[in-house]
Motif scaffolding. Structure first.
Motif, PDB file in Angstrom:
ATOM      1  N   THR A   1      -3.413  -3.648 -10.946  1.00  0.00           N
ATOM      2  CA  THR A   1      -2.932  -4.840 -11.024  1.00  0.00           C
ATOM      3  C   THR A   1      -2.426  -4.288 -11.729  1.00  0.00           C
ATOM      4  O   THR A   1      -2.903  -4.399 -12.885  1.00  0.00           O
TER       5      THR A   1
ATOM      6  N   GLN B   1       0.980  -5.849  -7.984  1.00  0.00           N
ATOM      7  CA  GLN B   1       0.084  -7.160  -7.185  1.00  0.00           C
ATOM      8  C   GLN B   1      -1.249  -6.952  -5.803  1.00  0.00           C
ATOM      9  O   GLN B   1      -0.683  -5.657  -5.745  1.00  0.00           O
ATOM     10  N   SER B   2      -1.747  -8.294  -6.781  1.00  0.00           N
ATOM     11  CA  SER B   2      -2.680  -7.837  -5.471  1.00  0.00           C
ATOM     12  C   SER B   2      -2.453  -7.848  -3.773  1.00  0.00           C
ATOM     13  O   SER B   2      -3.371  -7.531  -3.491  1.00  0.00           O
TER      14      SER B   2
END
Lengths: 109, 120
Positions: free
Chosen positions: A15, A79-80
């Protein structure tokens, strides 16, 4: 038929990382290229069309570039929710003989 | 809101003919420029384009599968039907329908997909 070759086939990232995926066409396709994101068990989702135009609602951390035979998808700050498989697709040939790349799986490091 | 939904059998036997229906809403396939395509994805593998039908009833097929595929539309029912003959276990896949609004263009809206297994 136009062949689309993606690299790498998979990558591990964290991330916040900047991620770049490459797609190469076997012949020139101008800017007739799209990028899709696919999560497990879900349909592909259009991210980018015309090589660099962001589809409505797609976060600005996604960007596309290139023309002719070489194209790039960049995720500026992973991002996740971005862990997924990404596909390129050419739509240059018309009448349509549409082809997809083999996919790039982005995994968590 | 534009939606597409695939329907059809989950299991077919080898040599049988598969018939899949894509039912859509939020647009008309009689509108100039509109197209609906079928794409499939074997488990764990990449996407493969199969066929496309446009607003003018022009039909296009994957070269490798052309002899086995037929695509048709029923504009009044907002449906596109794909038939694939002589099914084989290698045809086991999730089958998607998707829209193109004005070709040449990308697939902007996809159905959820329907999984088809070919097994005796």
């Amino acid at each position: 038929a136009i062949r689309m070759t993606q690299s790498p086939s998979s990558l591990s990232a964290s991330t916040g990382d900047r991620v770049t995926i490459t797609c190469r066409a076997s012949q020139g396709i101008s800017s007739y290229l799209a990028w899709y994101q696919q999560k497990p068990g879900k349909a592909p989702k259009l991210l980018i069309y015309a090589a660099s135009t962001l589809q409505s609602g797609v976060p600005s951390r996604f960007s596309g570039s290139g023309s002719g035979t070489d194209f790039t998808l960049t995720i500026s700050c992973l991002q996740s929710e971005d862990f997924a498989t990404y596909y390129c697709q050419q739509y240059y040939s018309y009448p349509p003989a549409l082809t997809f790349g083999g996919g790039t799986k982005v995994e968590i490091k | 809101q534009v939606t597409l939904r695939e329907s059809g059998p989950a299991l077919v036997k080898p040599t049988q003919t598969l018939t899949l229906t894509c039912t859509f809403s939020g647009f008309s396939l009689s509108t100039s420029g509109m197209c609906v395509s079928w794409i499939r994805q074997p488990p764990g593998k990449a996407l493969e384009w199969l066929a496309l039908i446009d607003w003018d009833d022009d039909k296009y097929y994957s070269t490798s599968l052309k002899t086995r595929l037929t695509i048709s539309k029923d504009t009044s029912k907002n449906q596109v039907v794909l038939t694939m003959t002589n099914m084989d276990p290698v045809d086991t896949a999730t089958y998607y329908c998707a829209r193109i609004e004005s070709p040449p263009d990308a697939f902007d809206i996809w159905g959820q997909g329907t999984m088809v297994t070919v097994s005796s």
